[in-house]
Design a protein around this motif. Structure first.
Motif, PDB file in Angstrom:
ATOM      1  N   SER A  32       0.822  -1.203   0.000  1.00  0.00           N
ATOM      2  CA  SER A  32       0.000   0.000   0.000  1.00  0.00           C
ATOM      3  C   SER A  32       0.859   1.257   0.000  1.00  0.00           C
ATOM      4  O   SER A  32       0.550   2.229  -0.694  1.00  0.00           O
ATOM      5  N   GLN A  51      -5.022   6.092  -3.189  1.00  0.00           N
ATOM      6  CA  GLN A  51      -4.561   4.886  -2.509  1.00  0.00           C
ATOM      7  C   GLN A  51      -4.537   5.039  -0.983  1.00  0.00           C
ATOM      8  O   GLN A  51      -4.318   4.063  -0.269  1.00  0.00           O
ATOM      9  N   ILE A  54      -6.778   2.691   1.217  1.00  0.00           N
ATOM     10  CA  ILE A  54      -6.267   1.314   1.263  1.00  0.00           C
ATOM     11  C   ILE A  54      -5.138   1.213   2.273  1.00  0.00           C
ATOM     12  O   ILE A  54      -5.068   0.265   3.058  1.00  0.00           O
TER      13      ILE A  54
END
Length: 178
Positions: A32, A51, A54
Motif C-alpha cells: 500500500s 490509494q 487502502i
C-alpha cells in the motif's frame, strides 16, 4: 496440570499464530505504501484513484491484529480467568508433555508453517531479483519490498525453530506465586 493450564496454552499458541499473520499483513502495508508513493509521483497510473484509504485500512487492520495477538500472548492469564469456570482451576488433566514442551512443539510448527508458506514466493522473488541485477534492469521498489518481506518471514520462521526451546521456556515460565 489443570484444565485452565490447557486454556492458557491454547490461547498463547493462537497468539503466536497471529504473529505469523501479522507478517503477511506487513507485506500488505508495504504494498500500500509503494502504491501510494507511485500514485503520488504519477497520478495517471491509477487514473486518479486515491490509494490513501487502502493504506489506512491496511495499517488499522495490522494494528488491531497486533493488539489482539499481544493480548493473547502477554495477557493470557487474564483472558483465561474470563473464559474459565472455577472448576477448571481444580480439575486435573493429564497430558503427554509439560507446558514448555507443548510450547516448543507449537513454535516449531509455527516456524515450519511460516517457512513452507513463504519459501516458494521467496525463491521466485530471489530468482527475479538476481535476473534484474544481472541484466542491469531497474527493479521496482515494491518488488524489492516483497523480496525483503519474504526474507524476513523466513528468518522469523528459522528463529522460531532454532530458538523454540528458549522461547518455550519464556512463555511457559511459572508465576511468582506458583
Amino acid at each position: 496440570m489443570k484444565k485452565s493450564d490447557i486454556y492458557e496454552i491454547a490461547i498463547k499458541i493462537l497468539g503466536l499464530y497471529l504473529v505469523t499473520i501479522l507478517l503477511w499483513q506487513l507485506r500488505d502495508i508495504l504494498s500500500s505504501i509503494s502504491l501510494l508513493i507511485q500514485s503520488r509521483s504519477n497520478p495517471k497510473i491509477f487514473e486518479g484513484f486515491d490509494q490513501t484509504p487502502i493504506l489506512l485500512i491496511s495499517i488499522s487492520s495490522f494494528l488491531v491484529l497486533t493488539i489482539i495477538s499481544g493480548l493473547l500472548i502477554f495477557k493470557t492469564k487474564a483472558i483465561t480467568k474470563l473464559i474459565c469456570k472455577s472448576t477448571d482451576y481444580e480439575d486435573s488433566v493429564s497430558l503427554f508433555a509439560e507446558k514448555t514442551t507443548i510450547y516448543e512443539i507449537a513454535l516449531t510448527i509455527v516456524g515450519l508453517l511460516l517457512i513452507v508458506e513463504t519459501f516458494p514466493d521467496f525463491a521466485y522473488k530471489l530468482k527475479k531479483h538476481i535476473q534484474f541485477i544481472k541484466s542491469d534492469y531497474p527493479q521496482k521498489e515494491y518488488e524489492t519490498m516483497f523480496f525483503m518481506t519474504s526474507l524476513i518471514k523466513i528468518l522469523v520462521g528459522l528463529i522460531a525453530i532454532i530458538y523454540s526451546n528458549q522461547l518455550a521456556n519464556f512463555f511457559g515460565k511459572k508465576n511468582k506465586s506458583e
